[in-house]
Design a protein around this motif. Structure first.
Motif, short mmCIF file in Angstrom:
data_model
loop_
_atom_site.label_atom_id
_atom_site.label_comp_id
_atom_site.label_asym_id
_atom_site.label_seq_id
_atom_site.Cartn_x
_atom_site.Cartn_y
_atom_site.Cartn_z
N ASN A 129 28.56 56.29 1.67
CA ASN A 129 29.78 55.96 1.02
C ASN A 129 29.78 56.73 -0.50
O ASN A 129 30.61 57.50 -1.01
N ASP A 130 28.64 56.85 -1.04
CA ASP A 130 28.42 57.56 -2.45
C ASP A 130 28.73 58.89 -2.12
O ASP A 130 29.58 59.64 -3.09
N ARG A 131 28.05 59.67 -1.11
CA ARG A 131 28.42 61.15 -1.07
C ARG A 131 29.82 61.45 -0.52
O ARG A 131 30.37 62.50 -1.09
N LEU A 132 30.43 60.55 0.08
CA LEU A 132 32.07 60.89 0.47
C LEU A 132 32.65 60.49 -0.95
O LEU A 132 33.90 61.34 -1.05
N ASN A 133 32.35 59.66 -1.76
CA ASN A 133 33.26 59.57 -2.71
C ASN A 133 32.94 60.46 -3.89
O ASN A 133 33.92 60.74 -4.78
N LYS A 134 31.86 61.07 -3.94
CA LYS A 134 31.48 62.14 -4.97
C LYS A 134 31.76 63.70 -4.28
O LYS A 134 31.77 64.76 -5.15
N ALA A 171 30.00 68.29 3.22
CA ALA A 171 28.75 68.22 2.66
C ALA A 171 28.02 66.82 2.94
O ALA A 171 26.71 67.11 3.24
N CYS A 172 28.69 65.88 3.18
CA CYS A 172 28.18 64.60 3.64
C CYS A 172 27.53 64.55 4.92
O CYS A 172 26.31 64.47 5.64
#
Length: 64
Positions: free
Chosen positions: A28-33, A38-39
């Motif tokens: 969730n953090d990687r998809l939000n940022k 990349a995720c």
């Protein structure tokens, strides 16, 4: 992100609770940022392993 991944979804697909919690939060953090690409690269390089339950792999593929 509208539809965040939850640890319960991964647990339901065979992952242990601590790994599921850590992975869901990180995804969730990687998809939000960043980008889904990349995720997915991170997941396939650093997280997913052949011995893990396939339903969890499939869920992550569908959600990312």
């Amino acid at each position: 992100m509208v539809n965040e991944l939850t640890a319960d979804e991964l647990i339901h697909r065979g992952w242990d609770a601590s790994r599921a919690e850590e992975t869901a939060r990180a995804v969730n953090d990687r998809l939000n940022k960043g980008s889904p690409e990349a995720c997915w690269q991170w997941l396939t390089r650093d997280v997913l392993q052949p011995g893990q339950p396939f339903p969890a792999h499939q869920l992550l593929y569908e959600r990312v």
